[in-house]
Design a protein around this motif. Structure first.
Motif, PDB file in Angstrom:
ATOM      1  N   ALA A   1       0.837  -1.205   0.000  1.00  0.00           N
ATOM      2  CA  ALA A   1       0.000   0.000   0.000  1.00  0.00           C
ATOM      3  C   ALA A   1       0.869   1.251   0.000  1.00  0.00           C
ATOM      4  O   ALA A   1       0.548   2.238  -0.663  1.00  0.00           O
ATOM      5  N   ARG A   2       1.961   1.203   0.711  1.00  0.00           N
ATOM      6  CA  ARG A   2       2.860   2.357   0.775  1.00  0.00           C
ATOM      7  C   ARG A   2       3.532   2.607  -0.572  1.00  0.00           C
ATOM      8  O   ARG A   2       3.837   3.740  -0.917  1.00  0.00           O
ATOM      9  N   LEU A   3       3.763   1.549  -1.336  1.00  0.00           N
ATOM     10  CA  LEU A   3       4.447   1.683  -2.622  1.00  0.00           C
ATOM     11  C   LEU A   3       3.492   1.798  -3.807  1.00  0.00           C
ATOM     12  O   LEU A   3       3.938   1.991  -4.926  1.00  0.00           O
ATOM     13  N   ASP A   4       2.202   1.697  -3.577  1.00  0.00           N
ATOM     14  CA  ASP A   4       1.240   1.662  -4.682  1.00  0.00           C
ATOM     15  C   ASP A   4       1.312   2.894  -5.568  1.00  0.00           C
ATOM     16  O   ASP A   4       1.138   2.811  -6.772  1.00  0.00           O
ATOM     17  N   GLU A   5       1.579   4.046  -5.000  1.00  0.00           N
ATOM     18  CA  GLU A   5       1.594   5.269  -5.797  1.00  0.00           C
ATOM     19  C   GLU A   5       2.764   5.307  -6.778  1.00  0.00           C
ATOM     20  O   GLU A   5       2.685   5.957  -7.809  1.00  0.00           O
ATOM     21  N   GLN A  12      12.738   2.008  -5.813  1.00  0.00           N
ATOM     22  CA  GLN A  12      13.999   1.629  -5.176  1.00  0.00           C
ATOM     23  C   GLN A  12      14.248   2.469  -3.921  1.00  0.00           C
ATOM     24  O   GLN A  12      14.610   1.936  -2.870  1.00  0.00           O
ATOM     25  N   ALA A  13      14.026   3.766  -4.016  1.00  0.00           N
ATOM     26  CA  ALA A  13      14.236   4.639  -2.858  1.00  0.00           C
ATOM     27  C   ALA A  13      13.275   4.297  -1.725  1.00  0.00           C
ATOM     28  O   ALA A  13      13.663   4.266  -0.550  1.00  0.00           O
ATOM     29  N   ALA A  14      12.015   4.021  -2.068  1.00  0.00           N
ATOM     30  CA  ALA A  14      11.032   3.671  -1.039  1.00  0.00           C
ATOM     31  C   ALA A  14      11.401   2.362  -0.351  1.00  0.00           C
ATOM     32  O   ALA A  14      11.259   2.235   0.870  1.00  0.00           O
ATOM     33  N   LEU A  15      11.880   1.400  -1.114  1.00  0.00           N
ATOM     34  CA  LEU A  15      12.290   0.124  -0.515  1.00  0.00           C
ATOM     35  C   LEU A  15      13.513   0.306   0.382  1.00  0.00           C
ATOM     36  O   LEU A  15      13.579  -0.279   1.460  1.00  0.00           O
ATOM     37  N   ARG A  16      14.449   1.135  -0.050  1.00  0.00           N
ATOM     38  CA  ARG A  16      15.638   1.363   0.780  1.00  0.00           C
ATOM     39  C   ARG A  16      15.289   2.083   2.071  1.00  0.00           C
ATOM     40  O   ARG A  16      15.997   1.953   3.063  1.00  0.00           O
ATOM     41  N   GLU A  17      14.200   2.819   2.055  1.00  0.00           N
ATOM     42  CA  GLU A  17      13.769   3.537   3.260  1.00  0.00           C
ATOM     43  C   GLU A  17      12.967   2.645   4.207  1.00  0.00           C
ATOM     44  O   GLU A  17      13.137   2.708   5.418  1.00  0.00           O
ATOM     45  N   ALA A  55       6.656  -9.575  -3.113  1.00  0.00           N
ATOM     46  CA  ALA A  55       6.859  -9.722  -4.557  1.00  0.00           C
ATOM     47  C   ALA A  55       5.633 -10.336  -5.218  1.00  0.00           C
ATOM     48  O   ALA A  55       5.244  -9.937  -6.321  1.00  0.00           O
ATOM     49  N   ALA A  56       5.007 -11.297  -4.545  1.00  0.00           N
ATOM     50  CA  ALA A  56       3.801 -11.930  -5.092  1.00  0.00           C
ATOM     51  C   ALA A  56       2.657 -10.928  -5.235  1.00  0.00           C
ATOM     52  O   ALA A  56       1.799 -11.092  -6.098  1.00  0.00           O
ATOM     53  N   MET A  94       0.136  -5.964  -9.118  1.00  0.00           N
ATOM     54  CA  MET A  94      -0.174  -4.542  -9.030  1.00  0.00           C
ATOM     55  C   MET A  94       0.526  -3.792 -10.164  1.00  0.00           C
ATOM     56  O   MET A  94      -0.084  -2.957 -10.842  1.00  0.00           O
ATOM     57  N   TYR A  95       1.776  -4.096 -10.408  1.00  0.00           N
ATOM     58  CA  TYR A  95       2.544  -3.484 -11.489  1.00  0.00           C
ATOM     59  C   TYR A  95       1.891  -3.783 -12.844  1.00  0.00           C
ATOM     60  O   TYR A  95       1.716  -2.887 -13.670  1.00  0.00           O
ATOM     61  N   GLN A  96       1.499  -5.028 -13.051  1.00  0.00           N
ATOM     62  CA  GLN A  96       0.864  -5.424 -14.301  1.00  0.00           C
ATOM     63  C   GLN A  96      -0.439  -4.657 -14.517  1.00  0.00           C
ATOM     64  O   GLN A  96      -0.726  -4.208 -15.628  1.00  0.00           O
ATOM     65  N   ALA A  97      -1.215  -4.478 -13.474  1.00  0.00           N
ATOM     66  CA  ALA A  97      -2.472  -3.728 -13.595  1.00  0.00           C
ATOM     67  C   ALA A  97      -2.206  -2.292 -14.036  1.00  0.00           C
ATOM     68  O   ALA A  97      -2.946  -1.747 -14.866  1.00  0.00           O
TER      69      ALA A  97
END
Length: 117
Positions: free
Chosen positions: A11-15, A42-47, A69-70, A75-78
């Protein structure tokens, strides 16, 4: 548990991947290194991931990465499917970005363990 934690991270990375559908892929004329949205993911994951890595055992962290990842790739495909027009160069850029995201996710345990910038 871990499913809720993975969902919260998604949810945090959805945007970030949502931003890719707003780019003008039909007007892309050159292929670059990777798109800004890949850098943002990448930046959001590192944070967000290193604190989780610090409190979870390696086994539980691995499960968290798998569950995240699952959920991330559907979500990326959508978001990719929302793109209306894509030029040849845009298609190549999307492929390069997908490869960058795949590499990032496969290296997520190492990225999470590495010190930040």
């Amino acid at each position: 548990g871990l499913t809720a934690l993975a969902g919260s991270l998604l949810a945090r990375l959805d945007e970030r991947p949502a931003a890719l559908a707003k780019l003008k892929w039909g007007e892309t004329e050159q292929v670059g290194d990777q798109s800004a949205y890949v850098d943002a993911v990448q930046a959001a994951l590192r944070e967000t991931v290193p604190p989780l890595r610090a409190i979870l055992s390696p086994a539980f962290f691995g499960v968290l990465c798998d569950r995240w990842a699952a959920g991330f790739f559907p979500m990326y495909q959508a978001h990719v499917l929302k793109i209306k027009r894509v030029s040849d160069a845009g298609t190549q850029q999307l492929l390069l970005d997908l490869h960058s995201l795949k590499t990032l996710i496969l290296r997520l345990p190492a990225v999470a363990a590495a010190p930040g910038p």
